[in-house]
Design an enzyme around this catalytic site. Structure first.
Site, PDB file in Angstrom:
ATOM      1  N   ARG A  30       0.846  -1.208   0.000  1.00 35.42           N
ATOM      2  CA  ARG A  30       0.000   0.000   0.000  1.00 35.42           C
ATOM      3  C   ARG A  30       0.876   1.251   0.000  1.00 35.42           C
ATOM      4  O   ARG A  30       0.596   2.206  -0.734  1.00 35.42           O
ATOM      5  CB  ARG A  30      -0.937   0.014   1.207  1.00 35.42           C
ATOM      6  CG  ARG A  30      -2.134  -0.880   1.077  1.00 35.42           C
ATOM      7  CD  ARG A  30      -3.093  -0.671   2.257  1.00 35.42           C
ATOM      8  NE  ARG A  30      -4.253  -1.533   2.134  1.00 35.42           N
ATOM      9  CZ  ARG A  30      -5.264  -1.333   1.308  1.00 35.42           C
ATOM     10  NH1 ARG A  30      -5.286  -0.276   0.538  1.00 35.42           N
ATOM     11  NH2 ARG A  30      -6.281  -2.175   1.267  1.00 35.42           N
ATOM     12  N   ARG A  31       1.891   1.243   0.830  1.00 32.49           N
ATOM     13  CA  ARG A  31       2.798   2.395   0.901  1.00 32.49           C
ATOM     14  C   ARG A  31       3.583   2.558  -0.400  1.00 32.49           C
ATOM     15  O   ARG A  31       3.712   3.663  -0.927  1.00 32.49           O
ATOM     16  CB  ARG A  31       3.749   2.251   2.078  1.00 32.49           C
ATOM     17  CG  ARG A  31       3.058   2.373   3.408  1.00 32.49           C
ATOM     18  CD  ARG A  31       4.020   2.167   4.553  1.00 32.49           C
ATOM     19  NE  ARG A  31       3.308   2.156   5.819  1.00 32.49           N
ATOM     20  CZ  ARG A  31       3.752   1.576   6.910  1.00 32.49           C
ATOM     21  NH1 ARG A  31       4.928   0.965   6.912  1.00 32.49           N
ATOM     22  NH2 ARG A  31       3.047   1.605   8.019  1.00 32.49           N
ATOM     23  N   ARG A  51      -4.480  -9.786  -3.329  1.00 31.75           N
ATOM     24  CA  ARG A  51      -5.254 -11.009  -3.571  1.00 31.75           C
ATOM     25  C   ARG A  51      -4.567 -12.224  -2.964  1.00 31.75           C
ATOM     26  O   ARG A  51      -5.219 -13.120  -2.430  1.00 31.75           O
ATOM     27  CB  ARG A  51      -5.481 -11.238  -5.063  1.00 31.75           C
ATOM     28  CG  ARG A  51      -6.575 -10.432  -5.685  1.00 31.75           C
ATOM     29  CD  ARG A  51      -7.931 -10.504  -4.982  1.00 31.75           C
ATOM     30  NE  ARG A  51      -8.345 -11.847  -4.619  1.00 31.75           N
ATOM     31  CZ  ARG A  51      -9.153 -12.131  -3.598  1.00 31.75           C
ATOM     32  NH1 ARG A  51      -9.658 -11.180  -2.846  1.00 31.75           N
ATOM     33  NH2 ARG A  51      -9.483 -13.374  -3.326  1.00 31.75           N
ATOM     34  N   ALA A  52      -3.238 -12.281  -3.051  1.00 37.61           N
ATOM     35  CA  ALA A  52      -2.508 -13.408  -2.462  1.00 37.61           C
ATOM     36  C   ALA A  52      -2.772 -13.470  -0.959  1.00 37.61           C
ATOM     37  O   ALA A  52      -3.056 -14.541  -0.410  1.00 37.61           O
ATOM     38  CB  ALA A  52      -1.017 -13.284  -2.744  1.00 37.61           C
ATOM     39  N   GLN A  53      -2.705 -12.314  -0.295  1.00 37.95           N
ATOM     40  CA  GLN A  53      -2.965 -12.273   1.150  1.00 37.95           C
ATOM     41  C   GLN A  53      -4.416 -12.644   1.438  1.00 37.95           C
ATOM     42  O   GLN A  53      -4.693 -13.426   2.354  1.00 37.95           O
ATOM     43  CB  GLN A  53      -2.640 -10.886   1.701  1.00 37.95           C
ATOM     44  CG  GLN A  53      -2.796 -10.750   3.198  1.00 37.95           C
ATOM     45  CD  GLN A  53      -4.187 -10.320   3.635  1.00 37.95           C
ATOM     46  OE1 GLN A  53      -4.924  -9.683   2.897  1.00 37.95           O
ATOM     47  NE2 GLN A  53      -4.546 -10.687   4.846  1.00 37.95           N
ATOM     48  N   ASN A  55      -6.488 -14.478  -0.369  1.00 36.70           N
ATOM     49  CA  ASN A  55      -6.716 -15.903  -0.635  1.00 36.70           C
ATOM     50  C   ASN A  55      -6.155 -16.765   0.490  1.00 36.70           C
ATOM     51  O   ASN A  55      -6.793 -17.730   0.926  1.00 36.70           O
ATOM     52  CB  ASN A  55      -6.094 -16.310  -1.970  1.00 36.70           C
ATOM     53  CG  ASN A  55      -6.842 -15.744  -3.154  1.00 36.70           C
ATOM     54  OD1 ASN A  55      -7.958 -15.263  -3.030  1.00 36.70           O
ATOM     55  ND2 ASN A  55      -6.215 -15.776  -4.316  1.00 36.70           N
ATOM     56  N   TYR A  93       3.153 -19.872  -2.765  1.00 37.18           N
ATOM     57  CA  TYR A  93       2.001 -19.327  -3.478  1.00 37.18           C
ATOM     58  C   TYR A  93       2.018 -17.796  -3.398  1.00 37.18           C
ATOM     59  O   TYR A  93       1.858 -17.105  -4.403  1.00 37.18           O
ATOM     60  CB  TYR A  93       0.711 -19.882  -2.870  1.00 37.18           C
ATOM     61  CG  TYR A  93      -0.540 -19.175  -3.296  1.00 37.18           C
ATOM     62  CD1 TYR A  93      -1.186 -19.517  -4.479  1.00 37.18           C
ATOM     63  CD2 TYR A  93      -1.094 -18.167  -2.512  1.00 37.18           C
ATOM     64  CE1 TYR A  93      -2.346 -18.869  -4.871  1.00 37.18           C
ATOM     65  CE2 TYR A  93      -2.244 -17.513  -2.889  1.00 37.18           C
ATOM     66  CZ  TYR A  93      -2.873 -17.869  -4.070  1.00 37.18           C
ATOM     67  OH  TYR A  93      -4.017 -17.214  -4.452  1.00 37.18           O
ATOM     68  N   PHE A  94       2.213 -17.282  -2.191  1.00 41.44           N
ATOM     69  CA  PHE A  94       2.222 -15.834  -1.992  1.00 41.44           C
ATOM     70  C   PHE A  94       3.325 -15.184  -2.818  1.00 41.44           C
ATOM     71  O   PHE A  94       3.085 -14.206  -3.525  1.00 41.44           O
ATOM     72  CB  PHE A  94       2.387 -15.504  -0.503  1.00 41.44           C
ATOM     73  CG  PHE A  94       2.293 -14.040  -0.211  1.00 41.44           C
ATOM     74  CD1 PHE A  94       1.067 -13.455   0.048  1.00 41.44           C
ATOM     75  CD2 PHE A  94       3.426 -13.237  -0.217  1.00 41.44           C
ATOM     76  CE1 PHE A  94       0.977 -12.083   0.296  1.00 41.44           C
ATOM     77  CE2 PHE A  94       3.343 -11.883   0.037  1.00 41.44           C
ATOM     78  CZ  PHE A  94       2.110 -11.301   0.297  1.00 41.44           C
ATOM     79  N   GLY A  96       4.913 -16.408  -5.393  1.00 39.49           N
ATOM     80  CA  GLY A  96       4.664 -16.600  -6.818  1.00 39.49           C
ATOM     81  C   GLY A  96       3.616 -15.653  -7.351  1.00 39.49           C
ATOM     82  O   GLY A  96       3.768 -15.081  -8.443  1.00 39.49           O
ATOM     83  N   ARG A 104       1.413 -18.344  -9.260  1.00 38.97           N
ATOM     84  CA  ARG A 104       0.704 -18.863  -8.092  1.00 38.97           C
ATOM     85  C   ARG A 104       0.234 -20.299  -8.296  1.00 38.97           C
ATOM     86  O   ARG A 104      -0.073 -20.999  -7.335  1.00 38.97           O
ATOM     87  CB  ARG A 104      -0.500 -17.981  -7.768  1.00 38.97           C
ATOM     88  CG  ARG A 104      -1.692 -18.204  -8.680  1.00 38.97           C
ATOM     89  CD  ARG A 104      -2.775 -17.153  -8.518  1.00 38.97           C
ATOM     90  NE  ARG A 104      -4.023 -17.535  -9.124  1.00 38.97           N
ATOM     91  CZ  ARG A 104      -4.276 -17.592 -10.422  1.00 38.97           C
ATOM     92  NH1 ARG A 104      -3.329 -17.304 -11.292  1.00 38.97           N
ATOM     93  NH2 ARG A 104      -5.456 -17.953 -10.869  1.00 38.97           N
TER      94      ARG A 104
END
Length: 148
Positions: A30-31, A51-53, A55, A93-94, A96, A104
């Site tokens: 975000r920063r 989205r990774a976070q 999911n 996954y994260f 990737g 991912r």
């Protein structure tokens, strides 16, 4: 009982720390990409991390529940090992997904397979325990007698 659950407890703590790491990565993204809350859209690089976070967070309650069910009713050692594999798969996954959307997929399939193994362990453990407690039937002992 607590000594018997130390592996499950350790995997649970590692899982919580992994979730915290994922959340921190969203804060950093975000920063870096100037995406202020409550916005969830921005550059593709930010959206992939977000989205990774998300999911990983969506599957975490399922993972923790199944980890403990498999550990209590089937095998704490095998369940803890599978839990570590699952957490490793989710970390890959994260990372990737943060790099590219196709990145991912392989870790996603890996962690899904591990989750299904834990679900299988849970189901077998619960069925065996149910039969032993409520039907007074030890299926493993009966199977052993039938085979030998």
């Amino acid at each position: 009982m607590l000594d018997e659950a130390v592996g499950l407890g350790a995997v649970t703590v590692l899982g919580v720390l992994e979730q915290a790491y994922f959340s921190l990565q969203v804060i950093y993204a975000r920063r870096k990409y100037s995406v202020s809350p409550p916005c969830i859209s921005g550059p593709p690089e930010f959206e992939r991390i977000f989205r990774a976070q998300a999911n990983c967070s969506e599957y975490f309650p399922i993972f923790i529940t199944i980890l403990w069910m498999a550990g209590v009713f089937f095998s704490q050692g095998l369940s803890s090992l599978c839990g570590l594999l699952y957490l490793y798969g989710r970390l890959c996954y994260f990372w990737g997904y943060a790099e590219s959307a196709p990145g991912r997929l392989a870790p996603l399939y890996f962690s899904a397979r591990v989750l299904w193994v834990l679900i299988g362990f849970s189901a077998v453990g619960v069925i065996l325990s149910f039969c032993r407690v409520y039907l007074e039937l030890d299926l493993l002992q009966a199977l052993g007698h039938a085979l030998f």
